[in-house]
Design a protein around this motif. Structure first.
Motif, PDB file in Angstrom:
ATOM      1  N   THR A 186       1.039  -1.164   0.013  1.00  0.00           N
ATOM      2  CA  THR A 186       0.083  -0.144  -0.007  1.00  0.00           C
ATOM      3  C   THR A 186       0.821   1.182   0.107  1.00  0.00           C
ATOM      4  N   VAL A 187       0.210   2.334  -0.123  1.00  0.00           N
ATOM      5  CA  VAL A 187       0.870   3.684  -0.065  1.00  0.00           C
ATOM      6  C   VAL A 187      -0.147   4.221   1.152  1.00  0.00           C
ATOM      7  N   ASP A 188       0.190   4.201   2.105  1.00  0.00           N
ATOM      8  CA  ASP A 188      -0.626   4.612   3.289  1.00  0.00           C
ATOM      9  C   ASP A 188      -0.701   6.125   3.559  1.00  0.00           C
ATOM     10  N   CYS A 189       0.383   6.752   3.357  1.00  0.00           N
ATOM     11  CA  CYS A 189       0.665   8.157   3.740  1.00  0.00           C
ATOM     12  C   CYS A 189       1.935   8.564   2.807  1.00  0.00           C
ATOM     13  N   MET A 190       2.087   9.856   2.623  1.00  0.00           N
ATOM     14  CA  MET A 190       3.059  10.366   1.835  1.00  0.00           C
ATOM     15  C   MET A 190       3.260  11.862   2.025  1.00  0.00           C
ATOM     16  N   VAL A 191       4.654  12.427   2.152  1.00  0.00           N
ATOM     17  CA  VAL A 191       5.009  13.679   2.466  1.00  0.00           C
ATOM     18  C   VAL A 191       6.072  14.105   1.423  1.00  0.00           C
ATOM     19  N   GLY A 205       5.411  -1.602   7.003  1.00  0.00           N
ATOM     20  CA  GLY A 205       6.234  -0.796   8.069  1.00  0.00           C
ATOM     21  C   GLY A 205       7.575  -0.153   7.612  1.00  0.00           C
ATOM     22  N   VAL A 206       7.652   0.009   6.157  1.00  0.00           N
ATOM     23  CA  VAL A 206       8.901   0.391   5.664  1.00  0.00           C
ATOM     24  C   VAL A 206       8.577   1.901   5.240  1.00  0.00           C
ATOM     25  N   ILE A 207       9.598   2.993   5.256  1.00  0.00           N
ATOM     26  CA  ILE A 207       9.407   4.265   4.551  1.00  0.00           C
ATOM     27  C   ILE A 207      10.292   4.486   3.561  1.00  0.00           C
ATOM     28  N   GLU A 227       5.079  -3.368  11.587  1.00  0.00           N
ATOM     29  CA  GLU A 227       3.703  -2.598  11.968  1.00  0.00           C
ATOM     30  C   GLU A 227       3.809  -1.476  10.862  1.00  0.00           C
ATOM     31  N   PRO A 228       2.375  -1.521  10.422  1.00  0.00           N
ATOM     32  CA  PRO A 228       1.918  -0.635   9.532  1.00  0.00           C
ATOM     33  C   PRO A 228       2.402   0.915   9.686  1.00  0.00           C
ATOM     34  N   ILE A 229       2.559   1.789   8.718  1.00  0.00           N
ATOM     35  CA  ILE A 229       2.800   3.141   9.041  1.00  0.00           C
ATOM     36  C   ILE A 229       1.816   4.051   8.889  1.00  0.00           C
ATOM     37  N   GLU A 230       1.374   4.848   9.940  1.00  0.00           N
ATOM     38  CA  GLU A 230       0.056   5.453  10.152  1.00  0.00           C
ATOM     39  C   GLU A 230       0.080   6.801   9.463  1.00  0.00           C
ATOM     40  N   GLN A 231       1.141   7.775   9.764  1.00  0.00           N
ATOM     41  CA  GLN A 231       1.495   9.071   9.519  1.00  0.00           C
ATOM     42  C   GLN A 231       2.775   9.469   9.264  1.00  0.00           C
ATOM     43  N   ALA A 242       9.311  12.643  10.813  1.00  0.00           N
ATOM     44  CA  ALA A 242       8.599  11.991  11.958  1.00  0.00           C
ATOM     45  C   ALA A 242       7.595  11.100  11.433  1.00  0.00           C
ATOM     46  N   SER A 243       7.601   9.777  12.249  1.00  0.00           N
ATOM     47  CA  SER A 243       6.609   8.846  11.596  1.00  0.00           C
ATOM     48  C   SER A 243       5.819   8.207  12.757  1.00  0.00           C
ATOM     49  N   SER A 244       4.468   7.794  12.558  1.00  0.00           N
ATOM     50  CA  SER A 244       3.988   6.947  13.546  1.00  0.00           C
ATOM     51  C   SER A 244       3.139   5.771  13.048  1.00  0.00           C
ATOM     52  N   GLY A 245       3.523   4.636  13.815  1.00  0.00           N
ATOM     53  CA  GLY A 245       3.009   3.098  13.398  1.00  0.00           C
ATOM     54  C   GLY A 245       2.340   2.668  14.352  1.00  0.00           C
TER      55      GLY A 245
END
Length: 318
Positions: A186-191, A205-207, A227-231, A242-245
């Protein structure tokens, strides 16, 4: 004969004072619940995090986007978009053009055009200045989960739940001009980090750091193992991510090296499915190294995949 008094052992020299350890990034923050929203202060060393246990709004808001000092936009779980004026204390634009939840929003530098990504696979376009809905894109495969502006505002990139990044021209929101399939679930979040490089968080769980036009996966910035990356959130200077999972942690990554990376239009041949390059001192290298034996990944389509793109991905039409 006089008894000799026992001599005290000589005092050991005091250990030299240790120099304070200098960290490249702040320590991880452990939370009581998963943070589904994080933001870094533009000036001060502060991070704001909202977790899934919070009870802030009466309706299920998925995203909030400041537009200027007085104006901000909200998107909710039912597809409703509202633009609010704090001076009036009410909404100045209300619309429900998308059928599913609003996952992310972005606005142009003039604060005029608001873009909304939705779970129905469409990109919505709203004119904030004229307070009206403009158009919807064609539905893409999967949910659109994120939206960012690239290439000095000439391109818009949207991440999807199918692991694909869709690109739109600024003057052509009706249909995607290009797509880039990652070797990610997936691509769950992107900055955006630079005008051409985004960091992408995924279910594995990979950035990943990804260059847009030419389309390349540059490597791994960091990870929340298993663990999935949330934001994701980036500091104003673009050097700290910064990343939250779902491990209920907020982690920090040094991404200062991305600002000086130059991507050659001509791709070097690389072994398909090889490990990702580690782009920070805390990155463990490749998410595939750790998770390849936990799931079977389908072979990417011809011309797509990690570090791959569609046939016209390397040429910028602008």
């Amino acid at each position: 004969m006089e008894e000799e008094e026992p001599q005290e052992p000589p005092e050991s020299p005091e250990p030299a004072a240790r120099e304070p350890r200098v960290r490249e990034t702040p320590e991880d923050i452990c939370l009581e619940a998963t943070a589904n929203a994080i933001a870094l202060h533009p000036v001060r060393p502060l991070l704001a995090a909202g977790d899934v246990d919070g009870d802030v709004y009466l309706s299920a808001l998925n995203c909030v986007l400041p537009i200027d000092t007085h104006i901000f936009a909200t998107g909710d779980d039912g597809g409703a978009v509202k633009v609010w004026d704090l001076r009036r204390g009410s909404a100045i634009l209300e619309a429900r053009q998308q059928e599913e939840y609003i996952s992310a929003m972005a606005v142009d530098g003039n604060g005029k055009i608001l873009l909304t990504a939705s779970g129905d696979g469409t990109l919505g376009v709203f004119n904030v200045k004229r307070r009206r809905f403009e158009l919807l894109s064609e539905p893409q495969n999967g949910d659109l989960t994120s939206v960012v502006l690239m290439k000095r505002g000439r391109k818009v990139a949207c991440g999807s739940s199918e692991g694909t990044i869709y690109l739109f021209n600024w003057d052509g929101f009706g249909a995607a001009s290009d797509r880039f399939a990652l070797r990610a679930e997936t691509v769950d979040c992107m900055v955006p980090i630079t005008d051409s490089i985004v960091c992408v968080g995924s279910l594995d769980g990979v950035i990943r750091a990804v260059n847009v036009l030419p389309n390349r996966v540059l490597g791994c910035v960091g990870q929340h193992l298993g663990e999935p990356i949330e934001q994701l959130a980036v500091a104003a200077d673009g050097n700290l991510l910064a990343s939250s999972g779902h491990d209920q942690k907020v982690k920090f990554w040094d991404v200062s090296a991305l600002g000086s990376m130059v991507v050659d239009v001509y791709r070097r041949k690389k072994k398909k499915g090889g490990p990702l390059r580690a782009l920070s001192s805390k990155a463990l290298g490749s998410g595939e190294d750790f998770f390849a034996d936990l799931r079977d990944e389908a072979e990417p389509e011809e011309g797509a995949g990690e570090g791959g793109d569609t046939s016209d991905s390397d040429s910028d039409s602008d």
